[in-house]
Design a protein around this motif. Sequence first.
Motif, PDB file in Angstrom:
ATOM      1  N   PHE A 130      -9.473   1.589 -43.272  1.00  0.00           N
ATOM      2  CA  PHE A 130      -9.794   1.080 -41.935  1.00  0.00           C
ATOM      3  C   PHE A 130      -8.612   1.148 -40.965  1.00  0.00           C
ATOM      4  O   PHE A 130      -8.715   1.688 -39.867  1.00  0.00           O
ATOM      5  CB  PHE A 130     -10.311  -0.358 -42.051  1.00  0.00           C
ATOM      6  CG  PHE A 130     -10.727  -0.966 -40.760  1.00  0.00           C
ATOM      7  CD1 PHE A 130     -11.965  -0.660 -40.201  1.00  0.00           C
ATOM      8  CD2 PHE A 130      -9.900  -1.851 -40.069  1.00  0.00           C
ATOM      9  CE1 PHE A 130     -12.359  -1.223 -39.009  1.00  0.00           C
ATOM     10  CE2 PHE A 130     -10.290  -2.413 -38.867  1.00  0.00           C
ATOM     11  CZ  PHE A 130     -11.521  -2.096 -38.342  1.00  0.00           C
ATOM     12  N   GLY A 131      -7.489   0.603 -41.385  1.00  0.00           N
ATOM     13  CA  GLY A 131      -6.320   0.576 -40.499  1.00  0.00           C
ATOM     14  C   GLY A 131      -5.854   1.965 -40.120  1.00  0.00           C
ATOM     15  O   GLY A 131      -5.439   2.201 -38.981  1.00  0.00           O
ATOM     16  N   ARG A 163      -4.511  -2.523 -49.090  1.00  0.00           N
ATOM     17  CA  ARG A 163      -4.879  -2.504 -47.683  1.00  0.00           C
ATOM     18  C   ARG A 163      -3.693  -2.890 -46.814  1.00  0.00           C
ATOM     19  O   ARG A 163      -3.467  -2.338 -45.740  1.00  0.00           O
ATOM     20  CB  ARG A 163      -6.050  -3.459 -47.435  1.00  0.00           C
ATOM     21  CG  ARG A 163      -6.576  -3.412 -46.030  1.00  0.00           C
ATOM     22  CD  ARG A 163      -7.776  -4.291 -45.846  1.00  0.00           C
ATOM     23  NE  ARG A 163      -7.405  -5.711 -45.828  1.00  0.00           N
ATOM     24  CZ  ARG A 163      -8.270  -6.697 -45.618  1.00  0.00           C
ATOM     25  NH1 ARG A 163      -9.549  -6.415 -45.441  1.00  0.00           N
ATOM     26  NH2 ARG A 163      -7.888  -7.946 -45.610  1.00  0.00           N
ATOM     27  N   LEU A 193      -0.479   0.984 -44.464  1.00  0.00           N
ATOM     28  CA  LEU A 193      -0.003   1.293 -43.115  1.00  0.00           C
ATOM     29  C   LEU A 193       1.518   1.383 -43.058  1.00  0.00           C
ATOM     30  O   LEU A 193       2.101   1.445 -41.986  1.00  0.00           O
ATOM     31  CB  LEU A 193      -0.503   0.234 -42.129  1.00  0.00           C
ATOM     32  CG  LEU A 193      -2.020   0.153 -41.982  1.00  0.00           C
ATOM     33  CD1 LEU A 193      -2.414  -1.064 -41.171  1.00  0.00           C
ATOM     34  CD2 LEU A 193      -2.553   1.415 -41.322  1.00  0.00           C
ATOM     35  N   GLY A 244       2.368  -6.289 -42.815  1.00  0.00           N
ATOM     36  CA  GLY A 244       1.119  -6.395 -43.567  1.00  0.00           C
ATOM     37  C   GLY A 244       0.878  -7.860 -43.834  1.00  0.00           C
ATOM     38  O   GLY A 244       1.832  -8.638 -43.960  1.00  0.00           O
ATOM     39  N   LEU A 249     -11.144  -9.648 -47.571  1.00  0.00           N
ATOM     40  CA  LEU A 249     -11.639  -8.271 -47.669  1.00  0.00           C
ATOM     41  C   LEU A 249     -12.961  -8.203 -46.914  1.00  0.00           C
ATOM     42  O   LEU A 249     -13.713  -9.171 -46.892  1.00  0.00           O
ATOM     43  CB  LEU A 249     -11.856  -7.894 -49.135  1.00  0.00           C
ATOM     44  CG  LEU A 249     -10.586  -7.839 -49.994  1.00  0.00           C
ATOM     45  CD1 LEU A 249     -10.952  -7.562 -51.436  1.00  0.00           C
ATOM     46  CD2 LEU A 249      -9.627  -6.776 -49.482  1.00  0.00           C
TER      47      LEU A 249
END
Lengths: 343, 515, 240
Positions: C104-105, C150, C154, C84, C92
């Motif tokens: 999004f990811g 964000r 992931l 990350g 952003l």
Amino acid sequence: MNKKFILLPLVALLVILIHSFITSCTKTPKEVVVYTTIDQIFSEPILRDFERESGIKVKAVYDTEETKSTGVLNRLIAEAKNPQCDVFWSGDPIRAVVLKQRGLTQPYVSEEAKDIPKWYKDPEHHWTGFSARARVLIYNTSLPEASTLPKSIFDLSKPELKYNVAIANPLFGTTTFHMAALFYVLGEDRAIDFLNRLKENGILIASSNGDVKKKVAQGEIFCGLTDTDDAFTAKKQGAPVDYLFLDQNKGQIGTLIIPNVVTLIKGAPHPENGKRLIDYLLSRETEAKLAKSCAQMPLHKGVPTPEDVPSLDDIRPMKIDYDKTARLMVEIQGVLKRWVESE
Amino acid sequence: MKRFIYFLTTLLFLFIAVVPTLFTLFSSVIQLRGWGGIFSMTNLTLLGKSIAMSSVTAFLSTLIGLLLALILERTFSERKNWIKLLLIAPFFFSPYILGVAWSDFFHMLGTGERFIYSPWGVIFVWTMIFAPLSMLVISSQLANIGPNMEESALLCAPYQSVIIKITIPLLRPAILSSFVLVFIMTISEFSVPAFLSVRVFSTEIFTQFSAFHNFSEAVAQGWIIISVAITLLFLERSYLTDAPFISVKTDASKGARPIISRPISTLFHGIAYGSIFWMSVIPVLVLVFQAFKGGLSAMNQAIHVLAPTMINSLFYAAIGALFLVLFGLVFAFMSEEDHLRWVNLVLLVTFSIPSMIFGMSLIYFFNRPFLTPIYSSLVIIIFAYIGRFTFITGRLIANSLKQIPTPIKEAAIMAGAPPWTILFRIIIPLIAPGVFAAFLIAFILNLGELGTTIMVYPPGTSLMPIKVYTIMANAPQSTTSAMTLVVLVVILSSTGALFLMRSILAKYSEERCCG
Amino acid sequence: MDSAVRLDEVWKSYKNEAVLRGIDLEIEYGKITTILGTSGSGKTTVLRIIAGLEAPDRGSVSINGKLVSREGRILVPPHRRSLGFIFQDLALWPHMTVYKNIAFGLEVRHEKGIRQKVEEIADFFGIKGHLKKYPGELSGGQQQLVALARGLVLNPRLILMDEPLSSLDVMKKAKIRQVIKGLIHKFSVGIIYVTHDHKEAFELSDHIVVINNGKIVERGTPSQLRESKDEFVKDFLSLY
């Protein structure tokens, strides 16, 4: 915002391309392409009438000598290798002769033109004249100078009219042809001498015949040389102007008559339809319509005209050979250019 | 994939705009009997005169543009955009019409006719036409200069020194691009000097072209104009490849508005409103006066004449603008993302080709039997638009791209988005305002394009500017003025419609993404 | 066990100017390693090379013992490195809502249960109430948390942070620092933290690497660093 967005223009391109392919590949026999230098407000109605009466679709490219004809003639010359145009309808014989000299026209003898006098036609039948305009002197009736009017073009170089005369740029439009006619009638030396005297007399060189008309109508200048149709429309629109024909007395050179001219393009894509359009343009009906809309004088005998349209019978014309004069014009352009540019 | 698109777009652009012109150049060089005539004393003198007149115009117009931009960006707040819109109104008219309007204005005034029919008159009319463009170019960069630079300088120097020592040097790229744009656009402009009977190099080309039908000479002279433009570009290339030309701000305004004393601000506002009056209101008033002098009949006639051309014109202008935006997008990516600098130079050089010569080149190149589907259809009009204006859309979009910080893209790379996803979901939405502005400006330019399209429009089609031009002759002044006003209304209302469409679209996409 | 990240003799220059001159570095999971240096020292470049946003001119980079970059080439693209990245100005996406920014990811990886994952992580960072807002509508601290969410949604094994707190005030900085410290346990990740602020470094780090002029001049735990004999390090630490 997604991929559909980018698809839209691609689909549009495809549609246009397909559309254009279809329209250009299926060359319908029912069309004719005409390029004209006649003002669109006068030529379009006539072409529409032809379309209606013959069922042949007319595709026109308009241009006007007023705006100096950048498009049509240059385009015809540039397209020479792959002609797109069938008929060229010109406001004067010069451009037709230019095309003929460059080998871009073909002969056609129209039955309709039988009783048009032969000096309005090309001896080799490449172009045929019809409805004519004449060169006139337009003047402002509200100015004091109107009390003594010039009678001859040569009066324009007299001191009484110093700084009072306008002429359009002689490199463009009918003014070129007028100059060539003077050269033809007077011979080169006398013509140049006359032009120089005009210059010494402070003649104003306007950008076009329409500009001459406008300047006279607004009273910026007393008088100027222009065509009958300009003078006619100015008068009709209520401007304080009138016009007269110069050199009408015995022994004088007469006034220049400028016929419309129509010609068939060599390698025309629709030659038969082209010929039908030429016949239509050369007809008495067309001459009658042009007499009504823009005061053009018919070349056929006995075509009915409105009262205020002068008849060729009443005018003393300048006696010139149109073909030779047009050729002469090409030769004297250099002289005219230097004249315009001289101080 | 990316390389393929770059390759394809470049190839297409070369085919549409560059190859035809080069082709015409070489054939004219071959046919030309000698270059002696081109480099004669008269020609060189005329060229010098043209360069001088264009330089003076570019200087004046940049100066006025700079002044107006400073006033607008630094003393106005909410009414700024309206004033800008009013100021650029003259840009919607053809130069010829404005030339006529201004000469009529001086006639009505009863004085200054000697002035208007002189080189200074031409410079005056040109400046009135192009100063709004300069204002637009400069103010777009000015708006991007953050307030801190000026504010920190204000602590140690009075306002006028800050403007001269800080603001103007920061604006140097925009000032340069304004100068270059105006110079290039005026040096090939012929309608104003021709109407005002002032002989310059461009009218000379025009004469060779329409009086003598001497194409090779005209084309050769046209190339002199192009080379002058290239020389100018070369001198300032390091600045110009990065110069903004025209840009649209992507972020919300952060421009500085230093506090100035009330009388001075009133004076500045006065100057702004005065300029609107001079540059936009007077010509429009002249036209309105002429159009309605004899009642409504002229207006009726104008509408009647132009109505059938409107749908066609709007449609082709829109399609053309769409393609211009696509080309602009790809070229912008090539120059900004992949740093292919030659792209900007190629576009700028094609932009400097005089419109008439470009039209001629299109005929020579595309009018062949096997290319007839292109030449005899409206595709040729789209080509004309692309060749004339890709530079403008390319620059606009490139400047929007430039404003996206790199980490914004890198964050998406880190998230694992493939290039296409980054393009469609990150970059394009962020440059959307710039893309929209590019579309709008291309649309307006297309609607007014005359120089090239009049040479190539397919027989039987009618486009608004061409119709105005061909009807103008022998039509009374009232009709001409009325037609011009109709065109203005069409342009303004379609612009308005586009803005409306955009806000509806924005609303729709917002609902869709968050609903 | 292989080290999380390993840099061997990494060199990098921009426009013929060497920015990194032979960096050797090993970083472990489950710890916060800070790269400390003045501006222009090359510390951000180290981070970008680890992330795969740039390739080293010479030398190599391995992650989990696997070679990912070498001699001017990127062998494994950034998004396959399980990293990350928190950018200095956060980056952003201004046109997306907080929800979209975080999701999004996951979306581009076509993962399942996106909404649940986003809500979970938003909940952890205390920004669940802001999911429908745009970044521009949030405060600096909230934006910071969005950027962290964000980066973490992931499930990376390593988080790279490039001076993420530089634009915050002292109070918020302290708060976010606590959040960052908590990440190690909650997500069992490693963190590489780049900063020029030695106080921040001391407070946050398990391990500190001091970089100057493209070279590593000192490394060790905070207490080891305080004993450093290196002139530059001594100067640097006494500045505040």
